[in-house]
Design a protein around this motif. Sequence first.
Motif, short mmCIF file in Angstrom:
data_model
loop_
_atom_site.label_atom_id
_atom_site.label_comp_id
_atom_site.label_asym_id
_atom_site.label_seq_id
_atom_site.Cartn_x
_atom_site.Cartn_y
_atom_site.Cartn_z
N MET A 131 165.64 -9.46 97.53
CA MET A 131 166.02 -8.43 96.30
C MET A 131 165.92 -7.21 96.96
SD MET A 131 164.84 -8.26 92.49
CE MET A 131 165.50 -7.01 91.18
N LYS A 132 164.98 -6.77 97.64
CA LYS A 132 164.89 -5.49 98.31
C LYS A 132 166.01 -5.32 99.17
CE LYS A 132 159.88 -4.75 98.01
NZ LYS A 132 158.41 -4.93 98.75
N ASP A 133 166.39 -6.30 100.29
CA ASP A 133 167.34 -5.94 101.17
C ASP A 133 168.75 -5.97 100.28
OD1 ASP A 133 165.73 -6.30 103.26
OD2 ASP A 133 166.06 -8.20 103.56
N VAL A 134 168.88 -6.58 99.24
CA VAL A 134 170.24 -6.36 98.50
C VAL A 134 170.30 -5.07 97.88
CG1 VAL A 134 171.42 -7.44 96.51
CG2 VAL A 134 170.75 -8.99 97.96
N LEU A 135 169.15 -4.67 97.21
CA LEU A 135 169.33 -3.47 96.50
C LEU A 135 169.34 -2.02 97.31
CD1 LEU A 135 166.66 -4.34 93.44
CD2 LEU A 135 169.29 -4.00 93.15
N LYS A 136 168.72 -2.01 98.50
CA LYS A 136 168.41 -1.10 99.33
C LYS A 136 169.67 -0.20 99.37
CE LYS A 136 166.11 0.46 103.74
NZ LYS A 136 165.42 -0.02 104.84
N PRO A 137 170.83 -0.46 99.77
CA PRO A 137 172.04 0.22 99.91
C PRO A 137 172.32 0.85 98.73
CG PRO A 137 172.25 -2.01 101.00
CD PRO A 137 171.16 -1.96 100.21
N TRP A 138 171.86 0.49 97.52
CA TRP A 138 172.22 1.17 96.26
C TRP A 138 171.20 2.18 95.89
CZ3 TRP A 138 176.85 0.12 93.95
CH2 TRP A 138 177.47 -1.25 94.70
N ALA A 139 170.01 2.18 96.65
CA ALA A 139 168.99 3.04 96.10
C ALA A 139 169.43 4.47 96.34
CB ALA A 139 167.62 2.95 96.81
N PRO A 140 168.74 5.64 95.80
CA PRO A 140 169.17 6.78 95.92
C PRO A 140 168.41 7.51 97.12
CG PRO A 140 167.49 6.69 93.79
CD PRO A 140 168.19 5.21 94.29
#
Length: 253
Positions: A244-253
């Motif tokens: 989940m962290k890998d999936v979300l990382k590109p979307w983080a500010p």
Amino acid sequence: MVLPTTVERAQRLKQLHAQDQPLVLPTVWDVWSARTAVAAGFPALTIGSHPLADSRGADDHEGQTFEEVLAAVGPIIAAVDVPVSVDLEAGYGQKPADLVAGLIEVGGVGLNIEDTVHSDGGRVRGTDEHANYVAGLRTAADDAGVPVWVNGRTDLFMHAKDPSDVLDEAIERLRALVEAGADSVYPVGIQDDDGLLTAVTGAVSVPVNSTAHPVRHDLDRFRRLGVRRITYGPLLQLAMTDTMKDVLKPWAP
């Protein structure tokens, strides 16, 4: 669709353990993870105390009451049509008969019971004390007419500075659990040690449960070492967390 009864689920879980390949029981923590594992093709599940606690914002190591655990696992068990075992830690201070009665009431057909009593300062039950508790579970299940699968766990390896130093004591304890009525045994903390796993699987007549990481470990290796039951403990949830962290990382500010 007619759902199987609790007795039928318990009988099915016993049949699955009798197969010659390791029985992999994905360790789930909520309705979503349970339904996902069943959709992936698994014929039985286990609910882990650690991931269940994390999903509820509670502490592992008996940080929830028995009543809270039952209220949480009931909807998970009801959401799937496969047998479900439940990690009941050291029993939450319950008498064996009350522990089994509560489990059966919510549809559980297997349980994991450990010898570290976190509600009593983290002490470790003695060999006879732990075996007597398992014997009480076995008697309660028999009296209830439900062949609940009892997975007897020991934490001796995990507590030892050098796990090989407690091998003989651990084997003695596991054999005592088998004699008391445990259907399988669970020596925690040796999943990465081929020698210790082989020594344990060769020393007892019932299936030996090992913890596994669903990404980093290999099923064939466990098969070669004689392991006949595999659960993930908190490691499936941790693997999902990493993903989940890998999936979300590109979307983080």
